[in-house]
Design a protein around this motif. Sequence first.
Motif, short mmCIF file in Angstrom:
data_model
loop_
_atom_site.label_atom_id
_atom_site.label_comp_id
_atom_site.label_asym_id
_atom_site.label_seq_id
_atom_site.Cartn_x
_atom_site.Cartn_y
_atom_site.Cartn_z
N SER A 4 -1.53 4.63 -7.83
CA SER A 4 -2.30 5.36 -6.73
C SER A 4 -2.97 7.04 -7.53
CB SER A 4 -1.23 6.05 -5.83
OG SER A 4 -0.22 6.53 -5.91
N LYS A 55 2.49 -3.14 5.81
CA LYS A 55 2.78 -2.83 4.61
C LYS A 55 4.12 -2.61 4.15
CE LYS A 55 -1.64 -3.99 3.21
NZ LYS A 55 -1.62 -5.18 2.22
N SER A 110 0.69 -1.13 -0.21
CA SER A 110 -0.03 -0.11 -0.02
C SER A 110 0.90 1.52 -0.04
CB SER A 110 -0.90 0.04 1.16
OG SER A 110 -1.49 1.24 1.51
N ALA A 116 1.81 -1.25 -4.93
CA ALA A 116 1.32 -0.43 -3.86
C ALA A 116 0.06 0.59 -4.08
CB ALA A 116 2.48 0.42 -3.30
N TYR A 159 -6.05 4.65 -2.73
CA TYR A 159 -7.12 4.57 -2.38
C TYR A 159 -8.09 3.91 -3.42
CZ TYR A 159 -5.99 6.45 2.24
OH TYR A 159 -5.29 6.66 3.39
#
Length: 248
Positions: free
Chosen positions: A243, A160, A143, A185, A188
Amino acid sequence: MKVDLKGQTAIITGGSRGIGYGIAVALAENGATCIITGRNEERLKQAEKALQVLEPSCRGMHLQVENLKNAETLAKAVYEKYGRIDILVNNAGMTSDQLLLRMQEEQWDRVIETNLKGVFNCTKAVARYMLKKRYGRIINISSVIAFMGNPGQANYAASKAGIIGFTKAVARELARKQITVNAVAPGYIQTDMTEKMEQKAKDGILSLIPQGRLGRVEDVAQAVLFLASEAASYITGHVLNVSGGLYI
Ligand code: NDP
Protein backbone atom coordinates in the motif's frame (compact mmCIF):
# COMPACT_ATOMS: atom_id res chain seq x y z
CA MET A 1 11.71 -11.22 -9.31
CA LYS A 2 12.52 -14.48 -11.10
CA VAL A 3 11.09 -17.77 -9.86
CA ASP A 4 10.66 -21.16 -11.46
CA LEU A 5 7.00 -22.07 -11.92
CA LYS A 6 7.51 -24.29 -14.98
CA GLY A 7 5.05 -27.16 -15.08
CA GLN A 8 2.76 -25.54 -12.50
CA THR A 9 -0.89 -24.69 -13.08
CA ALA A 10 -2.44 -21.54 -11.62
CA ILE A 11 -6.05 -20.35 -11.53
CA ILE A 12 -6.50 -16.59 -11.23
CA THR A 13 -10.10 -15.48 -10.72
CA GLY A 14 -10.91 -12.11 -12.26
CA GLY A 15 -7.79 -12.50 -14.39
CA SER A 16 -9.27 -10.85 -17.46
CA ARG A 17 -8.17 -7.35 -16.46
CA GLY A 18 -6.69 -5.14 -13.73
CA ILE A 19 -4.75 -6.68 -10.86
CA GLY A 20 -5.79 -10.24 -11.78
CA TYR A 21 -4.43 -9.88 -15.30
CA GLY A 22 -1.18 -8.40 -13.93
CA ILE A 23 -0.84 -11.39 -11.60
CA ALA A 24 -1.40 -13.78 -14.52
CA VAL A 25 1.32 -12.00 -16.51
CA ALA A 26 3.80 -12.31 -13.62
CA LEU A 27 3.05 -16.02 -13.12
CA ALA A 28 3.10 -16.78 -16.87
CA GLU A 29 6.41 -14.92 -17.32
CA ASN A 30 7.82 -17.33 -14.77
CA GLY A 31 6.58 -20.41 -16.58
CA ALA A 32 3.17 -21.15 -15.02
CA THR A 33 0.19 -22.23 -17.09
CA CYS A 34 -2.40 -19.63 -16.10
CA ILE A 35 -6.13 -20.21 -16.22
CA ILE A 36 -7.71 -16.78 -15.99
CA THR A 37 -11.41 -16.45 -15.25
CA GLY A 38 -13.93 -13.71 -15.83
CA ARG A 39 -17.49 -13.11 -16.98
CA ASN A 40 -17.08 -10.83 -19.99
CA GLU A 41 -16.25 -13.19 -22.88
CA GLU A 42 -14.74 -10.52 -25.13
CA ARG A 43 -12.32 -9.29 -22.43
CA LEU A 44 -11.47 -12.85 -21.49
CA LYS A 45 -10.58 -13.74 -25.09
CA GLN A 46 -8.34 -10.68 -25.46
CA ALA A 47 -6.52 -11.41 -22.20
CA GLU A 48 -6.12 -15.08 -23.12
CA LYS A 49 -4.54 -14.15 -26.45
CA ALA A 50 -2.09 -11.73 -24.80
CA LEU A 51 -1.08 -14.30 -22.16
CA GLN A 52 -0.51 -17.01 -24.75
CA VAL A 53 2.33 -14.91 -26.15
CA LEU A 54 4.11 -15.43 -22.80
CA GLU A 55 3.01 -19.01 -22.19
CA PRO A 56 1.05 -20.78 -24.96
CA SER A 57 -0.74 -23.13 -22.53
CA CYS A 58 -2.62 -20.26 -20.80
CA ARG A 59 -6.43 -20.28 -21.12
CA GLY A 60 -9.41 -18.05 -20.31
CA MET A 61 -12.48 -19.68 -18.79
CA HIS A 62 -15.86 -18.28 -17.84
CA LEU A 63 -16.66 -18.26 -14.10
CA GLN A 64 -19.21 -16.61 -11.83
CA VAL A 65 -17.35 -16.86 -8.51
CA GLU A 66 -20.53 -16.56 -6.44
CA ASN A 67 -21.78 -19.88 -7.84
CA LEU A 68 -20.27 -22.92 -6.07
CA LYS A 69 -21.35 -25.40 -8.78
CA ASN A 70 -19.70 -23.19 -11.40
CA ALA A 71 -16.46 -23.10 -9.38
CA GLU A 72 -16.50 -26.89 -8.90
CA THR A 73 -17.05 -27.50 -12.61
CA LEU A 74 -14.16 -25.20 -13.49
CA ALA A 75 -11.76 -26.77 -10.95
CA LYS A 76 -12.62 -30.28 -12.19
CA ALA A 77 -12.10 -29.29 -15.82
CA VAL A 78 -8.71 -27.72 -15.05
CA TYR A 79 -7.55 -30.72 -13.01
CA GLU A 80 -8.66 -33.18 -15.69
CA LYS A 81 -6.91 -31.23 -18.44
CA TYR A 82 -3.65 -30.29 -16.67
CA GLY A 83 -3.44 -33.01 -13.99
CA ARG A 84 -2.68 -30.54 -11.18
CA ILE A 85 -3.66 -27.19 -9.66
CA ASP A 86 -0.71 -25.68 -7.80
CA ILE A 87 -1.75 -22.06 -7.33
CA LEU A 88 -5.12 -20.40 -6.71
CA VAL A 89 -5.34 -16.62 -6.65
CA ASN A 90 -8.74 -15.48 -5.39
CA ASN A 91 -8.73 -12.04 -6.96
CA ALA A 92 -12.22 -11.47 -8.44
CA GLY A 93 -13.94 -8.66 -6.58
CA MET A 94 -16.25 -5.69 -6.91
CA THR A 95 -17.44 -2.58 -5.13
CA SER A 96 -20.95 -1.15 -4.77
CA ASP A 97 -20.43 1.91 -2.58
CA GLN A 98 -23.11 3.66 -0.56
CA LEU A 99 -23.42 5.15 2.91
CA LEU A 100 -24.90 2.68 5.40
CA LEU A 101 -28.37 4.20 5.69
CA ARG A 102 -28.77 4.40 1.92
CA MET A 103 -27.23 1.02 1.15
CA GLN A 104 -29.71 -1.39 -0.39
CA GLU A 105 -29.86 -4.96 0.88
CA GLU A 106 -29.06 -6.07 -2.67
CA GLN A 107 -25.80 -4.02 -2.63
CA TRP A 108 -24.72 -5.69 0.61
CA ASP A 109 -25.58 -9.18 -0.64
CA ARG A 110 -23.92 -8.81 -4.05
CA VAL A 111 -20.60 -7.57 -2.63
CA ILE A 112 -20.48 -10.23 0.10
CA GLU A 113 -21.46 -12.97 -2.36
CA THR A 114 -18.85 -11.99 -4.94
CA ASN A 115 -15.95 -10.98 -2.69
CA LEU A 116 -16.33 -13.34 0.28
CA LYS A 117 -18.51 -16.27 -0.77
CA GLY A 118 -16.58 -16.31 -4.04
CA VAL A 119 -13.35 -16.94 -2.11
CA PHE A 120 -15.03 -19.75 -0.14
CA ASN A 121 -16.43 -21.31 -3.32
CA CYS A 122 -13.19 -21.30 -5.30
CA THR A 123 -11.03 -22.39 -2.36
CA LYS A 124 -13.37 -25.26 -1.52
CA ALA A 125 -13.51 -26.31 -5.18
CA VAL A 126 -9.72 -26.25 -5.68
CA ALA A 127 -8.44 -27.41 -2.25
CA ARG A 128 -9.57 -31.00 -2.84
CA TYR A 129 -7.21 -31.26 -5.84
CA MET A 130 -4.34 -29.62 -3.94
CA LEU A 131 -4.89 -32.14 -1.14
CA LYS A 132 -4.49 -35.01 -3.62
CA LYS A 133 -1.03 -33.69 -4.53
CA ARG A 134 -0.19 -32.50 -1.03
CA TYR A 135 0.93 -29.15 -2.42
CA GLY A 136 -0.68 -25.78 -2.97
CA ARG A 137 -0.43 -22.03 -2.78
CA ILE A 138 -3.67 -20.14 -2.12
CA ILE A 139 -3.44 -16.36 -2.25
CA ASN A 140 -6.48 -14.25 -1.44
CA ILE A 141 -6.72 -10.62 -2.49
CA SER A 142 -8.08 -8.59 0.43
CA SER A 143 -7.62 -4.81 0.84
CA VAL A 144 -6.23 -2.31 3.35
CA ILE A 145 -9.87 -1.22 3.70
CA ALA A 146 -10.33 -4.39 5.80
CA PHE A 147 -8.12 -2.75 8.47
CA MET A 148 -8.90 0.92 7.97
CA GLY A 149 -12.57 0.98 6.99
CA ASN A 150 -13.86 3.60 4.58
CA PRO A 151 -17.09 5.62 4.54
CA GLY A 152 -19.47 4.21 1.94
CA GLN A 153 -17.76 0.84 1.88
CA ALA A 154 -19.27 -1.09 4.81
CA ASN A 155 -20.10 -3.99 2.48
CA TYR A 156 -16.66 -3.99 0.83
CA ALA A 157 -14.73 -3.60 4.13
CA ALA A 158 -16.72 -6.43 5.70
CA SER A 159 -16.08 -8.71 2.72
CA LYS A 160 -12.34 -7.97 2.71
CA ALA A 161 -12.03 -8.38 6.51
CA GLY A 162 -13.92 -11.67 6.16
CA ILE A 163 -11.30 -12.85 3.68
CA ILE A 164 -8.60 -12.33 6.31
CA GLY A 165 -10.40 -14.46 8.92
CA PHE A 166 -11.04 -17.08 6.25
CA THR A 167 -7.37 -17.06 5.20
CA LYS A 168 -6.17 -17.66 8.76
CA ALA A 169 -8.66 -20.46 9.48
CA VAL A 170 -7.97 -22.32 6.24
CA ALA A 171 -4.20 -21.81 6.64
CA ARG A 172 -4.42 -23.75 9.91
CA GLU A 173 -6.56 -26.47 8.32
CA LEU A 174 -4.25 -27.08 5.37
CA ALA A 175 -0.82 -26.42 6.88
CA ARG A 176 0.12 -30.09 7.41
CA LYS A 177 -0.58 -30.86 3.76
CA GLN A 178 2.04 -28.38 2.45
CA ILE A 179 -0.66 -26.01 1.30
CA THR A 180 -0.06 -22.39 2.27
CA VAL A 181 -2.88 -19.86 2.47
CA ASN A 182 -2.01 -16.16 2.56
CA ALA A 183 -3.63 -12.83 1.76
CA VAL A 184 -2.38 -9.72 0.01
CA ALA A 185 -3.94 -6.42 1.06
CA PRO A 186 -3.41 -3.78 -1.64
CA GLY A 187 -3.84 -0.07 -1.04
CA TYR A 188 -5.05 2.07 -3.96
CA ILE A 189 -3.97 0.52 -7.23
CA GLN A 190 -4.52 2.07 -10.67
CA THR A 191 -7.22 -0.11 -12.30
CA ASP A 192 -10.80 0.19 -13.63
CA MET A 193 -11.98 -0.10 -10.01
CA THR A 194 -10.16 3.08 -8.89
CA GLU A 195 -10.58 4.80 -12.28
CA LYS A 196 -14.27 5.35 -11.53
CA MET A 197 -13.49 7.37 -8.36
CA GLU A 198 -13.89 11.15 -8.47
CA GLN A 199 -10.65 13.14 -8.95
CA LYS A 200 -11.20 14.92 -5.61
CA ALA A 201 -11.38 11.60 -3.78
CA LYS A 202 -8.24 10.38 -5.59
CA ASP A 203 -6.31 13.54 -4.63
CA GLY A 204 -7.42 13.06 -1.02
CA ILE A 205 -6.12 9.51 -0.99
CA LEU A 206 -2.86 10.47 -2.64
CA SER A 207 -2.15 12.89 0.19
CA LEU A 208 -2.48 9.98 2.67
CA ILE A 209 0.01 7.68 0.93
CA PRO A 210 3.50 8.13 2.42
CA GLN A 211 5.14 7.04 -0.85
CA GLY A 212 3.14 9.74 -2.67
CA ARG A 213 1.81 7.60 -5.52
CA LEU A 214 -0.98 5.16 -6.30
CA GLY A 215 0.09 1.55 -6.61
CA ARG A 216 0.74 -0.23 -9.89
CA VAL A 217 -0.70 -3.59 -10.80
CA GLU A 218 2.89 -4.94 -10.88
CA ASP A 219 3.38 -3.97 -7.22
CA VAL A 220 0.63 -6.42 -6.24
CA ALA A 221 1.64 -9.02 -8.84
CA GLN A 222 5.19 -9.25 -7.48
CA ALA A 223 3.90 -9.82 -3.93
CA VAL A 224 1.67 -12.63 -5.21
CA LEU A 225 4.55 -14.11 -7.21
CA PHE A 226 6.67 -14.22 -4.05
CA LEU A 227 3.91 -15.94 -2.04
CA ALA A 228 3.46 -18.46 -4.88
CA SER A 229 7.17 -19.25 -4.99
CA GLU A 230 9.28 -21.87 -3.24
CA ALA A 231 10.91 -19.04 -1.24
CA ALA A 232 7.63 -18.51 0.67
CA SER A 233 7.08 -22.15 1.64
CA TYR A 234 7.23 -21.45 5.41
CA ILE A 235 4.82 -18.50 5.27
CA THR A 236 1.15 -19.25 5.90
CA GLY A 237 -1.80 -17.37 7.39
CA HIS A 238 -0.02 -14.09 6.67
CA VAL A 239 -1.42 -10.82 5.32
CA LEU A 240 1.00 -8.83 3.17
CA ASN A 241 0.12 -5.14 2.81
CA VAL A 242 1.05 -3.59 -0.53
CA SER A 243 0.00 0.00 0.00
CA GLY A 244 2.97 2.37 -0.25
CA GLY A 245 2.59 2.93 3.49
CA LEU A 246 -1.12 3.90 3.37
CA TYR A 247 -1.69 1.32 6.06
CA ILE A 248 1.16 0.94 8.55
P1 NDP B 1 -11.31 -4.72 -11.69
O1 NDP B 1 -12.68 -4.17 -11.47
O2 NDP B 1 -10.38 -4.02 -12.61
O3 NDP B 1 -11.44 -6.26 -12.18
C1 NDP B 1 -12.26 -7.15 -11.47
C2 NDP B 1 -12.11 -8.55 -12.02
O4 NDP B 1 -12.95 -9.41 -11.27
C3 NDP B 1 -12.53 -8.67 -13.47
O5 NDP B 1 -11.73 -9.64 -14.12
C4 NDP B 1 -13.97 -9.15 -13.37
O6 NDP B 1 -14.40 -9.90 -14.48
C5 NDP B 1 -13.87 -10.05 -12.15
N1 NDP B 1 -15.16 -10.23 -11.47
C6 NDP B 1 -15.89 -9.29 -10.83
N2 NDP B 1 -17.01 -9.83 -10.33
C7 NDP B 1 -16.97 -11.15 -10.65
C8 NDP B 1 -17.85 -12.26 -10.43
N3 NDP B 1 -18.99 -12.13 -9.76
N4 NDP B 1 -17.49 -13.48 -10.90
C9 NDP B 1 -16.35 -13.63 -11.58
N5 NDP B 1 -15.48 -12.64 -11.84
C10 NDP B 1 -15.81 -11.41 -11.38
O7 NDP B 1 -10.71 -4.88 -10.24
P2 NDP B 1 -9.21 -4.68 -9.69
O8 NDP B 1 -8.26 -5.32 -10.62
O9 NDP B 1 -9.03 -3.28 -9.31
O10 NDP B 1 -9.30 -5.52 -8.33
C11 NDP B 1 -8.95 -6.88 -8.24
C12 NDP B 1 -9.06 -7.31 -6.79
O11 NDP B 1 -8.20 -6.49 -5.99
C13 NDP B 1 -10.46 -7.17 -6.21
O12 NDP B 1 -10.72 -8.21 -5.33
C14 NDP B 1 -10.37 -5.84 -5.46
O13 NDP B 1 -11.32 -5.79 -4.42
C15 NDP B 1 -8.95 -5.91 -4.94
N6 NDP B 1 -8.39 -4.61 -4.60
C16 NDP B 1 -8.28 -3.63 -5.54
C17 NDP B 1 -7.75 -2.40 -5.20
C18 NDP B 1 -7.59 -1.30 -6.19
O14 NDP B 1 -7.17 -0.21 -5.76
N7 NDP B 1 -7.85 -1.49 -7.47
C19 NDP B 1 -7.30 -2.13 -3.83
C20 NDP B 1 -7.46 -3.24 -2.93
C21 NDP B 1 -7.98 -4.42 -3.31
P3 NDP B 1 -15.17 -9.19 -15.75
O15 NDP B 1 -14.11 -8.48 -16.51
O16 NDP B 1 -15.72 -10.32 -16.49
O17 NDP B 1 -16.17 -8.26 -15.18
